[in-house]
Design an enzyme around this catalytic site. Structure first.
Site, PDB file in Angstrom:
ATOM      1  CB  THR A 180      -0.984   0.086   0.791  1.00  0.00           C
ATOM      2  OG1 THR A 180      -0.986   0.845   1.532  1.00  0.00           O
ATOM      3  CG2 THR A 180      -0.821  -1.354   2.678  1.00  0.00           C
ATOM      4  CD  GLU A 327      -3.477  -1.121   4.673  1.00  0.00           C
ATOM      5  OE1 GLU A 327      -4.431  -0.715   3.891  1.00  0.00           O
ATOM      6  OE2 GLU A 327      -2.736  -0.003   4.701  1.00  0.00           O
ATOM      7  CE  LYS A 436      -9.981  19.524  17.106  1.00  0.00           C
ATOM      8  NZ  LYS A 436      -9.536  18.668  18.022  1.00  0.00           N
ATOM      9  CD1 TRP A 441     -14.190  16.724  15.121  1.00  0.00           C
ATOM     10  CD2 TRP A 441     -11.956  16.723  14.199  1.00  0.00           C
ATOM     11  NE1 TRP A 441     -12.106  15.886  16.060  1.00  0.00           N
ATOM     12  CE2 TRP A 441     -12.003  16.083  15.091  1.00  0.00           C
ATOM     13  CE3 TRP A 441     -10.507  16.994  12.979  1.00  0.00           C
ATOM     14  CZ2 TRP A 441     -10.251  16.065  15.542  1.00  0.00           C
ATOM     15  CZ3 TRP A 441      -9.854  16.922  12.903  1.00  0.00           C
ATOM     16  CH2 TRP A 441      -9.251  16.196  14.265  1.00  0.00           C
TER      17      TRP A 441
END
Ligand code: AMP
Length: 538
Positions: A180, A327, A436, A441
């Site tokens: 990856t 993964e 942020k 957020w």
């Protein structure tokens, strides 16, 4: 008290034997580098995969050795998908879009013993070769004599006898690996066991997964060098579907041609592929009939709701949104509409389908915020953690990345998500892309997907920029469609009904293109670099 059932190993060899014995006449088709179409039967494929296994044994490749591929989606690559694990070696797919230095790092780290490389990719391999030590190089699709020191795939296959009596590998043995290439640090290797890939294939075949059937014609646009082409090659072979591969031609015209010519019913690729196909269909009204396609799986990055709606309303084509990672082999969640929404309005249904969906069986999820696990309320964001039989338990020879796994055995995805009461996830960002602002957020993904629903916008990526007052504010980098125009004020007004006021970007940059990663995703790290000195408007 133990159960008294056979301890039958879960291996790709068993999937292969099934296709070899049951689906002998099924067709496998691909486009070659010279644009011609090749086709053969599953029996031909199986015999050639067994010959490849014999070739590798003959060349001294041992069980557990890594055998790399540097190849597009085509028949010989499918033969490698099965022939390599069949003789106990590890199929290592290399991403042909990477920089030669990155490929050299990966080949060295995996210690590849042999490589199968497309003739058309030899110029790339020649740049990697001086930096690595791979004793066996086999050229696929050679149209002229190969250089000294190289072997030629077709000649080797022609000479070999199919390897018939290969012992099944242990189900926990490695069958394949894939690196990856995150945006930080060196690429990390994920090592898939036979057992993980076999169980992943079962998951993929469920209706709750991608629901491949024997009467499907499956075409993965997603490259076979990216996360096992989402497992579609294993799924199609296990279920006996017709399998079609586009070779190097991933442009909309070539894909649409292959969809129609081969009567494709199920396909999958990243959103940018489908955005291109949509523009192509729009530019050629009434010219193409794609009505045989019953499912287009889209993942790799978030799918704008506008894309799902456009395909469905204009062409009757059904996009299904899936989330996954290398993964996870890669399937994690798929956004199938739950029956509870059968009678919901179209608006509610489309909004649901733009989320990433619910986890596959055996994939367990949770999300962690600063104060521990977050509630499943569809609102609270946290880093998604997963576990399951096809989730990596560590990276190959990378003890330094052990912090990606929790002490109680979960994988930390690095994706920030909300989870609904019914376990539907919505990916808000990669953790490093989240904005942020004044302590709150903001999801860049949600803003991007909404912006891409504006009629003048071809692409949009949202990144944080520095703000004296709020620390960070969102900046939207926007690519306009050819001939279209829009002002920042118009774009902000377009977003306003959909988001809290503090989410709305005040800063817009109209750019020619958004930088992309090797997998066709937006490369926000590069965009952040471009705007690192930018000061947000107050
Ligand atoms: P890769 O390992 O290259 O397949 O990349 C996996 C990453 O792609 C995930 O961790 C997500 O950040 C992103 N990704 C994959 N599918 C989706 C999706 N449907 N929506 C949003 N992000 C996605």
């Amino acid at each position: 008290m133990n159960g008294l059932m056979m301890d039958f190993p879960l291996t790709l060899s068993a999937i292969f034997r099934r296709a070899e014995s049951i689906f002998r006449r099924q067709e496998i088709v691909w486009r070659n580098a010279d644009r011609s179409i090749s086709r053969y039967t599953c029996a031909d494929f199986a015999a050639r995969a067994r010959r490849l296994a014999a070739v590798l044994l003959d060349l001294g490749v041992a069980r557990g050795d890594r055998v790399a591929t540097l190849a597009w989606n085509h028949g010989p690559h499918l033969e490698a998908y099965f022939g390599i694990p069949l003789m106990g070696a590890v199929l290592h797919t290399l991403n042909l879009r990477l920089h030669p230095d990155e490929l050299a790092y990966i080949v060295n780290h995996a210690d590849d013993r042999a490589i199968l490389v497309d003739e058309s990719l030899l110029p790339l391999w020649e740049q990697v070769k001086p930096k690595v030590n791979v004793p066996i190089v086999i050229v696929i699709g050679a149209t002229k004599p190969v250089a000294d020191g190289y072997l030629e795939y077709e000649a080797l296959i022609a000479k070999a006898q199919p390897a018939l009596d290969l012992p099944d590998p242990d189900e926990r043995a490695a069958a394949a690996m894939c690196y990856t290439t995150g945006t930080t640090g060196n690429p990390k290797g994920v090592m898939y066991s036979h057992r993980a890939l076999t169980l992943h294939t079962f998951g993929l075949l469920l209706d709750a997964g991608m629901g491949l059937r024997e009467n499907d014609t499956v075409l993965p646009v997603v490259p076979m060098f990216h996360a096992n082409a989402w497992g579609m090659p294993f799924g199609a072979i296990m279920v006996g579907a017709k399998f079609v591969m586009p070779g190097p031609y991933l442009d909309p015209a070539s894909l649409v041609d292959l969809f129609i010519r081969e009567r494709v019913t199920l396909t999958g690729g990243v959103p940018t592929i489908w955005m291109g196909v949509l523009q192509y269909l729009d530019a050629n009204p009434g010219k193409f009939d794609l009505s045989l396609i019953r499912a287009m799986y889209v993942g790799g990055s978030a799918v704008p709701q506008a894309l799902i709606e456009a395909f469905e309303k204009r062409y009757g084509l059904r996009i299904l949104h899936a989330w996954g990672m290398t993964e996870l082999a890669p399937l994690g969640t798929v956004s199938h509409l739950p029956p509870a929404l059968d009678d919901a309005s179209d608006a509610v249904k489309f909004a649901y389908r733009a989320k990433q969906g619910r986890p596959s069986p055996f994939v367990e999820i949770r999300a962690r915020g600063e104060d521990g696990l977050v509630p499943w309320d569809g609102k609270t964001m946290g880093e998604l953690e997963v576990r399951g039989p096809w989730v990596a338990s560590s990276y190959y020879n990378r003890d330094d990345a052990a912090d990606r796994f929790t002490d109680d055995g979960w994988f930390r995805t690095g994706d920030i998500a909300t989870i609904d009461e019914d376990a539907t996830i919505q990916i808000q960002d990669r953790s490093k892309d989240l904005i942020k602002s004044g302590g709150e957020w903001i999801s860049s993904v949600a803003l991007e997907c909404a912006l891409m629903g504006h009629p003048a916008v071809a692409e949009a990526a949202v990144i944080p920029v520095t703000s004296a007052k709020w620390i960070e504010r969102p900046l939207a980098a926007v690519v306009l469609k050819p001939g279209a125009s829009a002002t920042p004020q118009e774009l902000k007004a377009f977003l306003a009904p959909q988001f809290a006021k503090f989410w709305l970007p005040d800063d817009y940059a109209f750019v020619a293109a958004i930088p992309r990663t090797s997998a066709g995703k937006f490369k926000k790290s590069e965009l952040r670099d471009q705007f690192k000195d930018y000061q947000a408007a107050e």
